[in-house]
Design an enzyme around this catalytic site. Structure first.
Site, PDB file in Angstrom:
ATOM      1  N   GLY A 275     -10.357  -3.897   2.622  1.00 53.26           N
ATOM      2  CA  GLY A 275      -9.122  -3.633   4.184  1.00 53.26           C
ATOM      3  C   GLY A 275      -9.569  -2.180   4.979  1.00 53.26           C
ATOM      4  N   ASP A 276      -7.686  -1.671   4.717  1.00 49.34           N
ATOM      5  CA  ASP A 276      -8.151  -1.067   6.054  1.00 49.34           C
ATOM      6  C   ASP A 276      -8.134   0.431   4.703  1.00 49.34           C
ATOM      7  OD1 ASP A 276      -5.381  -1.559   5.122  1.00 49.34           O
ATOM      8  OD2 ASP A 276      -4.594  -0.640   6.917  1.00 49.34           O
TER       9      ASP A 276
ATOM     10  N   THR B 179       0.550  -1.047  -0.045  1.00 50.23           N
ATOM     11  CA  THR B 179      -0.038  -0.262  -0.634  1.00 50.23           C
ATOM     12  C   THR B 179       0.782   1.401  -0.062  1.00 50.23           C
ATOM     13  OG1 THR B 179      -1.622  -0.831   1.657  1.00 50.23           O
ATOM     14  CG2 THR B 179      -1.940   1.142   1.491  1.00 50.23           C
TER      15      THR B 179
ATOM     16  N   GLY C  13      -0.566  -2.759   5.889  1.00 53.61           N
ATOM     17  CA  GLY C  13       0.144  -4.307   5.852  1.00 53.61           C
ATOM     18  C   GLY C  13      -1.422  -5.137   5.702  1.00 53.61           C
TER      19      GLY C  13
HETATM   20  N1  ASP Z   1      -3.008  -2.543   4.181  1.00 54.53           N
HETATM   21  C1  ASP Z   1      -3.905  -2.871   2.830  1.00 54.53           C
HETATM   22  C2  ASP Z   1      -4.803  -4.284   2.870  1.00 54.53           C
HETATM   23  O1  ASP Z   1      -4.681  -4.527   3.637  1.00 54.53           O
HETATM   24  C3  ASP Z   1      -2.642  -3.996   2.259  1.00 54.53           C
HETATM   25  C4  ASP Z   1      -1.427  -3.702   2.385  1.00 54.53           C
HETATM   26  O2  ASP Z   1      -0.875  -2.630   2.877  1.00 54.53           O
HETATM   27  O3  ASP Z   1      -0.301  -4.281   2.685  1.00 54.53           O
HETATM   28  O4  ASP Z   1      -6.071  -4.102   1.800  1.00 54.53           O
END
Ligand code: ASP
Length: 294
Positions: free
Chosen positions: A172-173, A142, A194
């Site tokens: 996701g977040d 991200t 993450g």
């Molecule tokens: N946070 C992101 C999600 O869960 C993915 C990432 O940051 O790697 O969609």
């Protein structure tokens, strides 16, 4: 906000980055599905899109949601209709390289036919049935950008293609204000990368800003948010358990943290010619907690 968006657009256009925009690893169906959000620290205005397909710059669509609707978030087909309505150009986001990675993991590299979805239907359906086995710690990514100008105005922008091989519609977040993104001029801003499910459960971005509001310094605010994650019981933690956050206080000081060792973040002030890389602090997740449920 212009600067935050400009920075995110570069990452969205980077075909070698498999976690954001064009070149992102697709969902289990082979479709690149994007999430993005922006927040304006002056007003706490926010905009977001999630599970959007076929547009190069979801971050721009998120900004448009913020600026021209009474809403904060638009999802899937509705967000795509909104983008079309506002004249955003449709684009192919699945690059040959990302498709090859998807094909390799879902279909074992089966030869391609003209129809991506039909050519290996049986294998493909088997892959979908067992999709959770495809979830992989290296398939995350991200971009988080937090910007502060000379007036002390803060803007934050987050964009992602989410978890590679995710279930279609999994969000996701990153587009969720308070989970993956939060900005408030009065205290500071934070954004996450993450395992988004952890940030969603612990409201991580907001909790960092909230700690600053409650008088904690920047580093302590980050540390408290990572400690919160230790209380999440998580049967999937062995597979994917990394969380990271970047933050800025209202004075423009920056810091970042991760549950993994030896990670870094990048920042630049106007008086610097080049961006500087700095190490993130590390607060590992407790192993015992991750093994509690199986
Ligand atoms: N946070 C992101 C999600 O869960 C993915 C990432 O940051 O790697 O969609």
């Amino acid at each position: 906000m212009d600067a935050a968006i400009a920075a995110v657009r570069c990452v969205e256009d980077n075909r070698d980055d498999h976690g954001v925009g064009t070149g992102g690893i697709p969902n289990v169906l082979g479709q690149v599905e994007l999430d993005a959000s922006v927040m304006d620290g002056r007003t706490l205005a926010a905009g977001a899109v999630c599970a959007v397909k076929g547009y190069r710059h979801p971050i721009e669509i998120a900004r448009k949601v913020m600026e021209s609707t009474p809403h904060v978030m638009l999802a899937g087909a509705g967000a795509e209709l909104f983008a079309e309505w506002h004249g955003f150009e449709p684009a192919e986001l699945l690059t040959p390289e990302a498709e090859a990675i998807w094909r390799e993991r879902t279909l074992g590299g089966a030869p391609t036919g003209s129809n991506l979805y039909a050519d290996s239907y049986q294998m493909y359906m088997a892959a979908v049935r067992d999709w959770v086995t495809l979830l992989h710690d290296r398939m995350l990514g991200t971009t988080n950008v937090i910007v502060r100008d000379q007036q002390g105005d803060i803007a934050s922008a987050v964009s992602t293609s989410g978890w590679g091989f995710k279930w279609p519609g999994r969000v996701g977040d990153s587009p969720i204000i308070g989970a993956g993104n939060y900005a408030d001029n009065r205290y500071g801003a934070a954004a996450c990368t993450g395992r988004g499910e952890m940030a969603m459960r612990a409201a991580t971005a907001y909790s960092i800003v909230r700690s600053m509001r409650d008088g904690f310094g920047l580093e302590d605010a980050l540390r408290r948010a990572m400690l919160d994650l230790q209380d999440l019981v998580d049967p999937f933690a062995e597979r994917v358990n990394v969380m990271n956050a970047v933050a800025m206080d209202r004075e423009g000081n920056v810091a970042a943290i991760s549950t993994a060792a030896d990670t870094a973040f990048v920042f630049q002030r106007l008086d610097m010619d080049e961006p500087e890389e700095r190490p993130r602090a590390c607060v590992p997740l407790k192993q015992a907690r991750s093994q509690q449920v199986s």
